[in-house]
Design a protein around this motif. Structure first.
Motif, PDB file in Angstrom:
ATOM      1  N   ARG A 156      29.987  78.741 -10.419  1.00 26.06           N
ATOM      2  CA  ARG A 156      30.355  79.760 -11.394  1.00 26.06           C
ATOM      3  C   ARG A 156      29.892  79.348 -12.788  1.00 26.06           C
ATOM      4  O   ARG A 156      29.375  80.149 -13.546  1.00 26.06           O
ATOM      5  CB  ARG A 156      31.873  79.985 -11.399  1.00 26.06           C
ATOM      6  CG  ARG A 156      32.453  80.455 -10.075  1.00 26.06           C
ATOM      7  CD  ARG A 156      32.048  81.885  -9.728  1.00 26.06           C
ATOM      8  NE  ARG A 156      32.546  82.264  -8.410  1.00 26.06           N
ATOM      9  CZ  ARG A 156      31.814  82.263  -7.286  1.00 26.06           C
ATOM     10  NH1 ARG A 156      30.539  81.931  -7.300  1.00 26.06           N
ATOM     11  NH2 ARG A 156      32.348  82.625  -6.142  1.00 26.06           N
ATOM     12  N   LYS A 157      30.093  78.051 -13.083  1.00 25.91           N
ATOM     13  CA  LYS A 157      29.660  77.548 -14.392  1.00 25.91           C
ATOM     14  C   LYS A 157      28.163  77.720 -14.562  1.00 25.91           C
ATOM     15  O   LYS A 157      27.666  77.986 -15.650  1.00 25.91           O
ATOM     16  CB  LYS A 157      30.019  76.065 -14.538  1.00 25.91           C
ATOM     17  CG  LYS A 157      31.363  75.864 -15.203  1.00 25.91           C
ATOM     18  CD  LYS A 157      31.590  74.392 -15.555  1.00 25.91           C
ATOM     19  CE  LYS A 157      33.085  74.121 -15.648  1.00 25.91           C
ATOM     20  NZ  LYS A 157      33.440  72.795 -15.163  1.00 25.91           N
ATOM     21  N   ASN A 158      27.431  77.561 -13.457  1.00 24.06           N
ATOM     22  CA  ASN A 158      25.980  77.725 -13.520  1.00 24.06           C
ATOM     23  C   ASN A 158      25.558  79.186 -13.514  1.00 24.06           C
ATOM     24  O   ASN A 158      24.374  79.489 -13.450  1.00 24.06           O
ATOM     25  CB  ASN A 158      25.301  77.029 -12.331  1.00 24.06           C
ATOM     26  CG  ASN A 158      25.549  75.534 -12.351  1.00 24.06           C
ATOM     27  OD1 ASN A 158      25.976  74.994 -13.371  1.00 24.06           O
ATOM     28  ND2 ASN A 158      25.296  74.885 -11.239  1.00 24.06           N
ATOM     29  N   GLY A 159      26.566  80.066 -13.508  1.00 25.99           N
ATOM     30  CA  GLY A 159      26.255  81.487 -13.605  1.00 25.99           C
ATOM     31  C   GLY A 159      25.990  82.173 -12.284  1.00 25.99           C
ATOM     32  O   GLY A 159      25.596  83.337 -12.245  1.00 25.99           O
ATOM     33  N   ASN A 160      26.215  81.485 -11.160  1.00 24.76           N
ATOM     34  CA  ASN A 160      26.017  82.121  -9.870  1.00 24.76           C
ATOM     35  C   ASN A 160      27.312  82.792  -9.427  1.00 24.76           C
ATOM     36  O   ASN A 160      28.266  82.139  -9.064  1.00 24.76           O
ATOM     37  CB  ASN A 160      25.579  81.064  -8.835  1.00 24.76           C
ATOM     38  CG  ASN A 160      25.402  81.665  -7.450  1.00 24.76           C
ATOM     39  OD1 ASN A 160      25.524  82.885  -7.271  1.00 24.76           O
ATOM     40  ND2 ASN A 160      25.113  80.822  -6.472  1.00 24.76           N
ATOM     41  N   MET A 161      27.361  84.109  -9.455  1.00 24.97           N
ATOM     42  CA  MET A 161      28.580  84.831  -9.114  1.00 24.97           C
ATOM     43  C   MET A 161      28.544  85.356  -7.688  1.00 24.97           C
ATOM     44  O   MET A 161      29.474  86.017  -7.234  1.00 24.97           O
ATOM     45  CB  MET A 161      28.787  86.003 -10.084  1.00 24.97           C
ATOM     46  CG  MET A 161      29.139  85.557 -11.494  1.00 24.97           C
ATOM     47  SD  MET A 161      30.687  84.632 -11.477  1.00 24.97           S
ATOM     48  CE  MET A 161      30.674  83.885 -13.073  1.00 24.97           C
ATOM     49  N   SER A 162      27.465  85.098  -6.969  1.00 22.37           N
ATOM     50  CA  SER A 162      27.366  85.594  -5.591  1.00 22.37           C
ATOM     51  C   SER A 162      28.230  84.738  -4.678  1.00 22.37           C
ATOM     52  O   SER A 162      28.648  83.645  -5.025  1.00 22.37           O
ATOM     53  CB  SER A 162      25.905  85.531  -5.150  1.00 22.37           C
ATOM     54  OG  SER A 162      25.798  85.076  -3.828  1.00 22.37           O
ATOM     55  N   PHE A 163      28.506  85.235  -3.480  1.00 23.28           N
ATOM     56  CA  PHE A 163      29.335  84.435  -2.576  1.00 23.28           C
ATOM     57  C   PHE A 163      28.517  83.373  -1.862  1.00 23.28           C
ATOM     58  O   PHE A 163      29.058  82.533  -1.168  1.00 23.28           O
ATOM     59  CB  PHE A 163      30.053  85.340  -1.569  1.00 23.28           C
ATOM     60  CG  PHE A 163      29.127  86.001  -0.607  1.00 23.28           C
ATOM     61  CD1 PHE A 163      28.733  85.334   0.547  1.00 23.28           C
ATOM     62  CD2 PHE A 163      28.634  87.264  -0.866  1.00 23.28           C
ATOM     63  CE1 PHE A 163      27.853  85.912   1.417  1.00 23.28           C
ATOM     64  CE2 PHE A 163      27.753  87.844   0.010  1.00 23.28           C
ATOM     65  CZ  PHE A 163      27.356  87.179   1.145  1.00 23.28           C
ATOM     66  N   LEU A 164      27.197  83.417  -2.030  1.00 22.15           N
ATOM     67  CA  LEU A 164      26.350  82.377  -1.444  1.00 22.15           C
ATOM     68  C   LEU A 164      25.965  81.376  -2.530  1.00 22.15           C
ATOM     69  O   LEU A 164      25.343  81.741  -3.518  1.00 22.15           O
ATOM     70  CB  LEU A 164      25.056  82.985  -0.896  1.00 22.15           C
ATOM     71  CG  LEU A 164      25.049  83.624   0.477  1.00 22.15           C
ATOM     72  CD1 LEU A 164      23.630  84.029   0.847  1.00 22.15           C
ATOM     73  CD2 LEU A 164      25.625  82.711   1.538  1.00 22.15           C
TER      74      LEU A 164
END
Ligand code: ADP
Ligand code: ZN
Ligand code: ZN
Length: 827
Positions: A487-495
């Motif tokens: 999330r911190k890295n900006g990945n909001m996908s579930f994968l």
């Protein structure tokens, strides 16, 4: 003579009935009988026979329902134990041991009395009718006979009994009690048979001769004769007429020639649940397996109760040990029962048993039709099926000479029935049944339940271990991915990016992938979407439940409560709410990310249809598609060699459940999931996504360290007094009225506290009452009480006493109280 009859009613002791003279000497223990009960006729079971009775006003039994007793003495005893341990009536326990379709009950029929027939003895003044009664007469105006259920539906009211009996006394209506139709019957089939058929060359020659004469007279009859000769002398009437278009008149003509006859035979309904996977090849056991088998053989020879716990990693060859043990049992002319947790597992395991024991194997589970279940049940009772593979209720299969019971995946909560009574755990009933039969029982699992593991440590079970996979394949490498970091890295996908790139890699190589989502998401707790923080009860170590009504967080064990925070107490994020995705949503997103990949989804929705499981798994086994996305259903038992990657979308859904077993469940789940990877030649890999990468449950699961997990978890359980160090009894109160539910729960709790004190039971802990985790279901408010005790029988009998008093107080039944002994699922 008198009989004691157990009825399937809550809290009911057996009732006494007289044996009518024409049945004198014909009744025995275990008979299923029809008996009058107040104004009804119901099914009951004979559990006692006495010469005298001190009950006044004894009624007679109406009729036995079968020509022989349905229950052996052993089954009566087992059911008695179930009723005492799990707090239900003997009759309820016996009901669970039968295919449910065998419980007959009468139905009430009513009809308006024709005028002029009305009873004149009633004074006109007393004939005043209530508005409800007037409405009843109105809908019966057409003079047709109606069922009580029809009346209730039409008038949209329940509880019509009193009014109807009053109306019948007043001579307005007639009431009849008739037995409902049985849910299933023995099915018969008309067969067309060649008379005195045998397939010696001599006989066949004669038949051919007869046929050539027949050919000139009737082509149709001759064709039919040929068909019969080709089919070992017999075919069902239905097949001949519908499939082969032979007319009924040709068949009758042929019968007149004296060559054939018509006979009616019992038809056995059977569905084929075995998967059509490649044949299993014969195997010889390895040393470790052989050693365990020797142990079991020794026990079988001695014919004494011997319980085993086989702890063996997935793919270590446990099932093969069961198979060889069953072979021994059959050699001795005894019978074997194999319990499996769920139907999704059953298909693959059944094909293995069928491959080894052929026609001797029957299966019993809830997805079968009533007819199939009934027929299998009868064949087991007659000794025609010495091996039964079945789900929970198969633990009551009517064996006469049981030598071995296997409980596969013994830790699985679905062995426990939560509703209706009896709320039994089939694993524990299996152990009891083995005891009653001086039989062996094998509990097997890659991740034994803490209760069983503790029993083994205490020497109650013989612990056997299989530490390596059969072909020495390594357990897969497990990578733990930190979702907070994603999330911190900006990945909001579930994968996560790791899982996503591994997926791509497997697709490129043409290997297979399982993606797992624990759908038992629980939306009534709060979890920070950024750092994953969840609030726990400081006393009970379980997740607090969110109550929307007053924005509180509560512990549903001890009723600890606090105000729900607005911001995450740990990272001050405002995204402090629960969100979860279902399997369907995940499938959709996956399709977008991997448009070329072939995938299927396996969850409750896609497996509703009969045979859907079988199709999905067979197709996956044949590599018709590459990605299988699913719920719990895909985690256990499956054995597909080309699966080299398993992804766990979120390990936290389990950890966050407000249940003291949440760590155990999560550990088991991760171990099982990991067991699906790398069953073939290539090594497997597992990716576990979580907000708690440092949580010891996840770390120990990732390093496959069972022993350490058990040790740590047992320590915690002991500290908090949870099972296996205490039994739990969960009492749930439910009602439409919140006020009544809380009042009832509170008074129950204080009465119980007093009676516990009066019998000087010091070690009993009463937690709550508190709102249940799902505090409102279908408009019913639910509260609960949790009792911890070492002395289960004493405490259940205290509870039974309270429930009986409550019943006798004739309070209106506005609050439903259910008692669940040793609950497996605290939600
Ligand atoms: P488990 O029940 O522990 O998961 P299985 O009994 O299903 O393990 O065994 C895993 C696989 O290994 C199966 O395909 C089985 O046929 C095979 N197998 C079991 N025992 C042996 C053995 N002794 N030699 C060769 N193959 C075996
Ligand atoms: Zn946070
Ligand atoms: Zn608490």
């Amino acid at each position: 003579m008198f009989v004691q009859v157990a009825l399937a009613l809550p809290l009911s002791e057996p009732f006494t009935y007289r044996i009518p003279s024409h049945l004198e000497g014909k009744m025995d223990l275990g008979f299923r009988v029809l008996v009058p009960l107040r104004k009804k006729i119901v099914t009951g079971f004979v559990v006692g026979i006495t010469a005298t009775s001190n009950v006044s006003n004894v009624k007679e039994i109406i009729d036995p329902l079968d020509p022989y007793p349905l229950f052996s003495g052993e089954m009566l005893e087992l059911a008695k134990w179930v009723s005492e341990y799990y707090l239900c009536s003997w009759g309820e326990a016996l009901r669970a041991a039968l295919p449910s379709e065998l419980m007959l009950k009468s139905e009430m029929y009513v009809k308006k009395r024709v005028k002029g027939q009305a009873s004149e003895s009633y004074p006109e003044s007393a004939k005043k009718l209530s508005p409800k009664q007037k409405r009843i007469l109105e809908v019966l105006q057409d003079g047709k006979e109606r069922k009580l259920s029809w009346l209730s539906r039409t008038l949209k009211v329940k509880g019509l009994y009193a009014d109807l009996y009053d109306l019948s006394k007043k001579g307005e209506i007639e009431i009849d009690q008739r037995l409902g139709k049985p849910g299933v019957r023995i099915q018969h089939e008309k067969m067309v048979k060649l008379k005195n058929f045998d397939d010696t060359e001599e006989n066949l020659e004669l038949l051919r001769l007869a046929n050539s004469a027949l050919k000139k007279k009737s082509r149709a009859q001759s064709k039919c004769l040929e068909l019969l000769i080709d089919n070992k002398g017999e075919l069902p009437w239905k097949i001949l007429t519908s499939q082969h278009k032979v007319s009924a008149s040709s068949l009758k003509g042929l019968e007149k020639t004296g060559l054939i006859e018509f006979v009616s035979v019992e038809k056995i309904r059977e569905s084929d649940w075995a998967l059509d996977l490649p044949e299993t090849r014969p195997v010889s056991l390895n040393e470790d397996q052989e050693e365990i088998l020797e142990n079991i053989k020794e026990a079988l020879d001695k014919q004494v109760y011997s319980p085993f716990l086989i702890h063996g990693v997935t793919g270590s060859g446990k099932t093969q040990v069961y198979i060889e043990a069953i072979r021994e049992v059959l050699k001795d002319g005894k019978q074997a029962l194999i319990l499996v947790p769920e139907i999704s597992l059953t298909s693959q395991i059944i094909s293995r048993f069928k491959a080894n024991f052929g026609e001797k194997v029957g299966c019993l589970h809830s997805r079968m039709s009533a007819g199939e279940r009934f027929d299998t049940w009868r064949r087991v009772r007659n000794g025609e099926l010495p091996v039964v593979v079945g789900a929970r209720s198969a633990v009551f299969s009517p064996f006469q000479n049981l030598g071995l019971i296997v409980v596969d995946e013994e830790h699985v909560p679905s062995y426990k029935q939560d509703d209706p009574a009896p709320r039994y755990n089939a694993r524990d009933v299996a152990v009891m049944r083995a005891k009653l039969n001086d039989a062996a029982v094998i509990l097997g699992s890659a991740t034994p339940g803490l209760e069983s593991y503790h029993n083994a440590q205490q020497g109650k079970y013989v612990l056997c271990q299989l530490k390596e996979r059969v072909e020495k394949q390594k357990l897969p490498h497990v990578k733990v991915v930190d979702l907070a970091q994603e999330r911190k890295n900006g990945n909001m996908s579930f994968l996560s990016s790791d899982l996503s790139s591994l997926l791509q890699d497997r697709m490129d190589k043409g290997e297979q992938v399982l993606l797992f989502l624990n759908r038992r998401g629980f939306s009534t707790f709060v979890k920070c979407q950024d750092c994953g923080y969840v609030e726990k009860c400081p006393r009970c170590d379980i997740t607090l439940t969110f109550h929307r009504t007053d924005f509180s967080l509560r512990c549903h064990y001890c009723n600890y409560q606090k105000k729900a925070p607005d911001l995450c107490p740990k990272c001050e994020s405002y995204r402090f709410t629960y969100r979860g995705a279902g399997t369907q949503k995940i499938e959709e997103e996956l399709k977008k990310s991997f448009p070329k990949a072939l995938m299927e989804r396996m969850d409750l929705d896609t497996t509703l249809k009969k045979g859907a499981h079988k199709r999905l798994l067979s197709d996956f086994g044949r590599k018709k598609f590459g990605i299988l996305v699913g719920t719990q259903m895909i985690t256990k038992g499956l054995d597909f060699p080309d699966v080299t990657l398993v992804g766990v979308i979120s390990a936290d859904l389990g950890l966050d459940l407000p249940d003291f077993r949440s760590k155990e469940r999560t550990f088991q789940l991760l171990a099982q999931v990991a067991g699906r990877a790398g069953r073939g030649k290539r090594e497997g890999e597992v990716v576990v996504q979580t907000y708690y990468p440092k949580e010891w449950t996840i770390k120990l699961a990732a390093s496959h360290d069972f022993e350490k997990f058990y040790r740590k978890e047992l320590e915690q359980r002991e500290e908090l007094g949870y099972p296996p160090f205490n039994h739990l009894i969960l009492v749930v109160f439910s009602s439409k009225s919140l006020r009544r539910v809380t009042a009832c729960a509170q008074s129950f709790s204080s009465v119980l506290e007093r009676s516990v004190k009066s019998v000087k039971q010091k070690s009993v802990g009463i937690l709550g009452p508190a709102p249940a985790p799902l505090s409102k279901i279908k408009n019913q408010h639910r509260w609960q009480l949790l009792v911890k005790t070492k002395n289960i029988i004493t405490v259940t009998s205290l509870i039974r006493k309270i429930l009986e008093d409550e019943k006798n107080a004739k309070k209106k039944k506005e609050v439903r109280i259910t008692v669940n002994v040793d609950p497996m699922d605290m939600l």
